[in-house]
Scaffold this active site. Structure first.
Site, PDB file in Angstrom:
ATOM      1  N   CYS A  81       6.445   6.080  21.379  1.00  0.00           N
ATOM      2  CA  CYS A  81       6.154   7.092  20.351  1.00  0.00           C
ATOM      3  C   CYS A  81       5.555   8.361  20.974  1.00  0.00           C
ATOM      4  CB  CYS A  81       5.284   6.495  19.252  1.00  0.00           C
ATOM      5  SG  CYS A  81       5.479   7.389  17.709  1.00  0.00           S
ATOM      6  N   HIS A 185       7.186   1.151  18.010  1.00  0.00           N
ATOM      7  CA  HIS A 185       5.946   0.562  18.552  1.00  0.00           C
ATOM      8  C   HIS A 185       6.121  -0.925  18.818  1.00  0.00           C
ATOM      9  CE1 HIS A 185       3.167   3.965  17.892  1.00  0.00           C
ATOM     10  NE2 HIS A 185       4.024   4.283  16.941  1.00  0.00           N
ATOM     11  N   GLU A 187       4.447  -2.787  20.559  1.00  0.00           N
ATOM     12  CA  GLU A 187       3.136  -3.444  20.748  1.00  0.00           C
ATOM     13  C   GLU A 187       2.559  -3.940  19.421  1.00  0.00           C
ATOM     14  OE1 GLU A 187       3.810  -0.361  20.813  1.00  0.00           O
ATOM     15  OE2 GLU A 187       2.277   0.817  19.814  1.00  0.00           O
TER      16      GLU A 187
HETATM   17  N1  LIG Z   1       2.865   6.983  16.314  1.00  0.00           N
HETATM   18  C1  LIG Z   1       2.907   7.996  17.111  1.00  0.00           C
HETATM   19  O1  LIG Z   1       2.681   7.884  18.316  1.00  0.00           O
HETATM   20  C2  LIG Z   1       3.179   9.324  16.472  1.00  0.00           C
HETATM   21  C3  LIG Z   1       3.476  10.437  17.453  1.00  0.00           C
HETATM   22  C4  LIG Z   1       3.039  11.757  16.867  1.00  0.00           C
HETATM   23  N2  LIG Z   1       3.836  12.117  15.746  1.00  0.00           N
HETATM   24  C5  LIG Z   1       3.075  12.821  17.949  1.00  0.00           C
HETATM   25  O2  LIG Z   1       3.707  13.799  17.821  1.00  0.00           O
HETATM   26  O3  LIG Z   1       2.457  12.661  18.955  1.00  0.00           O
END
Ligand SMILES: NC(=O)CC[C@H](N)C(=O)O
Length: 217
Positions: A81, A185, A187
């Site tokens: 992410c 994610h 994890e």
């Molecule tokens: N769950 C996340 O890691 C979201 C990432 C977040 N939207 C960002 O731009 O960093």
């Protein structure tokens, strides 16, 4: 072979969950906040969180430059992410001053699936990430304000794309050499397959380095 030591960047985000998943995947997992700690690991996880905040903290903790150097030097690194954003060579829909660590030849769109309320889960086919690629098992993927890869370079292997929903066919898992990134994610939940895949990448890499070393001597 002894368990590889894998760091989790512990400035912000879901550090504990990655440490637990890495341990379940057979690694020695350690949180990383300082440069000497970074130098001692075989691989690194960049967790989810907020990439703009992480960018600022990396500079404040004087980790941005050493991390860029280690990533460029071939250290296996997995970003999920916000971590996927940090590993991208290019980002769109980001503040103009947001920098990344880079390494994966791709353009990532931040918050591509929408706002927090548009977070979702889905079963995805990702045979490349499975313990046994011959068994095409679904992966349960959790997306939280997730990015996607808008385009990827020729050297980048696409490991998973979204199915169905409002945004089908989006690239959400990639590998570029020793670098791995997922928009979701892995994890969160009990399925450590992606972390096992990453630990295998590290073992391949350290095995190859050991063979090179023997060949040189
Ligand atoms: N769950 C996340 O890691 C979201 C990432 C977040 N939207 C960002 O731009 O960093």
């Amino acid at each position: 072979m002894t368990a590889p030591t894998v760091g989790v960047l512990a400035l912000q985000g879901d550090v504990r969950e990655h440490l637990a998943s890495l341990t379940a995947a057979g690694a020695r997992a350690v949180p990383i906040r300082r440069r000497p700690e970074l130098e001692a690991v075989d691989g690194l996880v960049l967790p989810g969180g907020e990439s703009t905040t992480m960018d600022k903290l990396l500079t404040a903790f004087e980790l941005a430059t050493p991390l860029r150097e280690r990533i460029a030097g071939g250290m296996p690194t997995f970003g999920s992410c916000a971590g996927m954003i940090l590993l991208a060579d290019r980002v769109v829909d980001a503040p103009p001053d947001q920098r990344t660590l880079g390494g994966i030849d791709m353009t990532v769109r931040r918050n591509a699936f929408g706002r927090q309320v548009d977070s979702f889960e889905q079963e995805m086919r990702a045979p490349a990430l499975a313990d046994d690629p011959a068994r095409d098992e679904a992966i349960h993927a959790v997306f939280i304000r997730a990015p996607w890869a808008e385009e990827v370079g020729a050297g980048v292997e696409v490991l998973a794309t979204t199915v169905g929903g409002r945004h089908p066919g989006r690239i959400v898992a990639v590998r570029h050499g020793a670098l791995l990134a997922t928009a979701f994610h892995p994890e969160l939940g009990a399925d450590a397959r992606v972390h096992r895949f990453f630990v295998r990448m590290i073992r391949e890499q350290t095995g190859a380095e050991a063979r090179d070393e023997i060949a040189r001597t």
